[in-house]
Design an enzyme around this catalytic site. Structure first.
Site, short mmCIF file in Angstrom:
data_model
loop_
_atom_site.label_atom_id
_atom_site.label_comp_id
_atom_site.label_asym_id
_atom_site.label_seq_id
_atom_site.Cartn_x
_atom_site.Cartn_y
_atom_site.Cartn_z
N GLU A 1 0.93 -1.44 -0.25
CA GLU A 1 -0.18 0.02 0.12
C GLU A 1 0.52 1.27 0.24
OE1 GLU A 1 -2.67 0.48 3.10
OE2 GLU A 1 -3.44 2.17 1.46
N THR B 1 -4.34 10.50 -0.23
CA THR B 1 -4.46 10.47 0.93
C THR B 1 -3.00 10.98 0.80
OG1 THR B 1 -4.83 8.51 0.80
CG2 THR B 1 -3.48 8.48 2.29
#
Ligand code: HSE
Length: 295
Positions: free
Chosen positions: A122, A171
């Protein structure tokens, strides 16, 4: 065994008080990931916003995991979790492939090890290896990720409404804007809420969970990226939500409530977004299980 199909849930990180520490698995939405042993890694993506998901294995979170484990695979990712939503869309394939490869190759990795590997995958998408999405995707339920420890529990009958507005928030940006230093008063406030949240989850106490969802620092800063935030939160609380906050790094907003109040709250939140001329989609769900093998 050469092939596995897994169901990987959407997740919601932080829950306000537990920035980079708390996460929950959601019963819906979820991705389906097919993993097949192969000579080289190839990635096919179908479903929601699939055209925006990188298929280059070096840029895809699941491809990075296959490379870390040195197991080439043919991956078919059927997307249903909205992209860049704050619902763990980049964590799900990373977690799903780590889990599936462990089964397919009988690697004997523990759940904690799978979380670490999936978090590395990730990192390729968000720039930071935080495990508060991959851990609940793998474990299910409510998860506390702290240093190398993972603690999980399964609260029951917690109504969740996750409303995803048509706003882009990356993000990376949502992390870059956060302050690097906090006041003692804010640390104390957030610690109190985090502690209360854990007790709320242990008791499946919706009221206590809702009251513990505020994180003054993060919510104040990030809510500015979500048009209509204050009004949507106010509407959800007026419709009966016990608490509302930003899901992960946003822009999805998550409300906790009793199961029977979910439809009313979803309607109030989507209508409030409409009032700010923002289209949104509501997921009416609950805290759910982790990754499952479907085939
Ligand atoms: N804890 C992370 C953040 C989750 O809030 O930046 C990102 O999905």
């Amino acid at each position: 065994m050469d092939y596995l199909k897994v169901r990987v849930p959407a997740t919601s990180a932080n829950l306000g008080a537990g920035f980079d520490v708390f996460g929950i698995a959601l019963e819906t939405p979820f991705d389906i990931i097919e993993v097949e042993k192969s000579d080289k890694t190839e990635i096919v993506v179908t479903g929601r916003s699939s055209q925006y998901v990188p298929t280059d294995p070096k840029k895809n979170t699941a491809g990075i995991v296959a490379s870390i484990l040195k197991k080439p695979v043919k991956l078919t990712i059927h997307r249903n979790i909205p992209l860049s939503s704050g619902l763990g869309s980049s964590a799900a394939p990373a977690a799903g492939v780590a889990y599936a490869l462990n089964e397919l190759y009988d690697l004997g990795l523990s759940m904690e090890e799978l979380v670490k590997i999936a978090a590395q995958g990730e990192k390729g998408a968000s720039g930071a290896a935080h495990a508060d999405n991959v851990a609940p995707a793998i474990y299910g339920g409510f998860v506390i990720v702290h240093n190398d420890k993972i603690i999980s529990l399964m609260p029951e009958n917690i109504g969740i409404v996750a409303v995803h507005p048509d706003i882009i928030v990356s993000t990376r940006t949502a992390r870059a804007i956060l302050p690097k230093k906090l006041s003692l008063a804010d640390i104390s406030f957030n610690t109190g809420n985090a502690a209360s949240m854990v007790v709320g989850m242990m008791r499946s106490d919706i009221r206590l969970i809702g009251e513990s969802m505020e994180n003054r620092v993060i919510e104040n800063v990030r809510s500015k990226l979500i048009k209509g935030y204050a009004q949507v939160k106010k509407s959800a609380l007026a419709a009966g939500a016990a608490g509302v906050t930003i899901s992960g790094s946003g822009p999805t907003m998550i409300a906790v409530c009793r199961m029977y109040e979910r439809n009313r709250i979803a309607k109030a939140m989507t209508q409030a977004f409409s009032g700010s001329r923002i289209r949104s989609e509501a997921f009416i769900t609950t805290i759910g299980k982790g990754i499952e093998i479907v085939e």
